[in-house]
Enzyme design. Structure first.
Site, PDB file in Angstrom:
ATOM      1  N   ASP A  22       0.811  -1.214   0.000  1.00 18.83           N
ATOM      2  CA  ASP A  22       0.000   0.000   0.000  1.00 18.83           C
ATOM      3  C   ASP A  22       0.847   1.269   0.000  1.00 18.83           C
ATOM      4  OD1 ASP A  22      -2.104  -1.741   0.243  1.00 18.83           O
ATOM      5  OD2 ASP A  22      -2.957  -0.807   2.034  1.00 18.83           O
ATOM      6  N   HIS A 169       3.501  -2.294   3.300  1.00 15.14           N
ATOM      7  CA  HIS A 169       3.539  -0.926   2.782  1.00 15.14           C
ATOM      8  C   HIS A 169       4.886  -0.644   2.115  1.00 15.14           C
ATOM      9  CE1 HIS A 169       0.204  -0.787   5.605  1.00 15.14           C
ATOM     10  NE2 HIS A 169      -0.197   0.335   5.042  1.00 15.14           N
TER      11      HIS A 169
END
Length: 210
Positions: A22, A169
């Site tokens: 992400d 992430h």
């Protein structure tokens, strides 16, 4: 209480998992992640933020060129249930257009920022954009808090099974812990016979199961 379904894992017969990343693309950390997946011959899904695509469009193009999936993670990463319908729609439209410019196709998957949704949001994301909302099984790994490589690995490892969707992430802050944890996990899982596939591939495997 929302009846909107967030997909954290899917039923599959073979040993396959989906790594997802992400908040990118990021010109420093995204290429490091790509190198890991080249080494293990796997694919991943990158849920990108529109403003970050604009800052690092070449990185986004590299992700696509190397066969990975790009999903919609909104334009500015807001808490969608707090927005008006028009604001929510715009968040998705802007990033969808950017991803189409990079890949030549509409993105097929979406992850709500903070995994926050509602029936009103779902009416737009699923009803209008036809996006499945993608979650993950390893939220306890909290890689965004930089809790240490060991923590990220162990909390992810304990939730892995065929069909798991894993959340990491590659954007914002220092992602060196995430990169090292993913390096360890990707090697472990491929050695254990897992295929590392995109979210859309995992969903297609589930649909074909029956």
């Amino acid at each position: 209480m929302s009846n909107f379904h967030v997909i954290n894992e899917v039923p599959v017969r073979e040993k396959a998992v989906a790594f997802t990343f992400d908040d990118g693309p990021n010109p420093l950390y995204t290429p490091q992640v790509l190198e890991i997946f080249r080494e293990v011959q796997g694919k991943a899904t990158f849920f990108m933020i529109g403003t970050q695509i604009e800052k690092s469009v070449e990185t986004a193009k590299t992700v696509h060129e190397q066969g990975h999936e790009i999903g919609n993670h909104t334009y500015t990463h807001p808490h969608l249930p707090e927005l008006s319908s028009e604001e929510c729609r715009r968040e998705l439209q802007l990033t969808e257009a950017l991803i189409q410019q990079v890949t030549g196709a509409k993105p097929r998957v979406f992850r709500p920022p903070y995994l926050a949704t509602s029936n009103e949001v779902a009416a737009i994301t699923a009803g209008e954009f036809n996006y499945p909302a993608i979650g993950a099984v390893n939220g306890a790994a909290t890689d965004w808090e930089m809790p240490g490589v060991t923590h990220i690995v162990e909390k992810t490892r304990e939730r892995v099974r065929p069909g798991s969707i894993l959340l990491f992430h590659d954007g914002f802050d220092d992602r060196s812990q995430t990169v090292e944890a993913v390096r360890i996990l990707a090697a472990e899982l491929t050695t254990a016979g897992y295929r590392l596939v995109t979210v859309s591939e995992l969903l297609a495997m589930s649909a074909a199961k029956s």
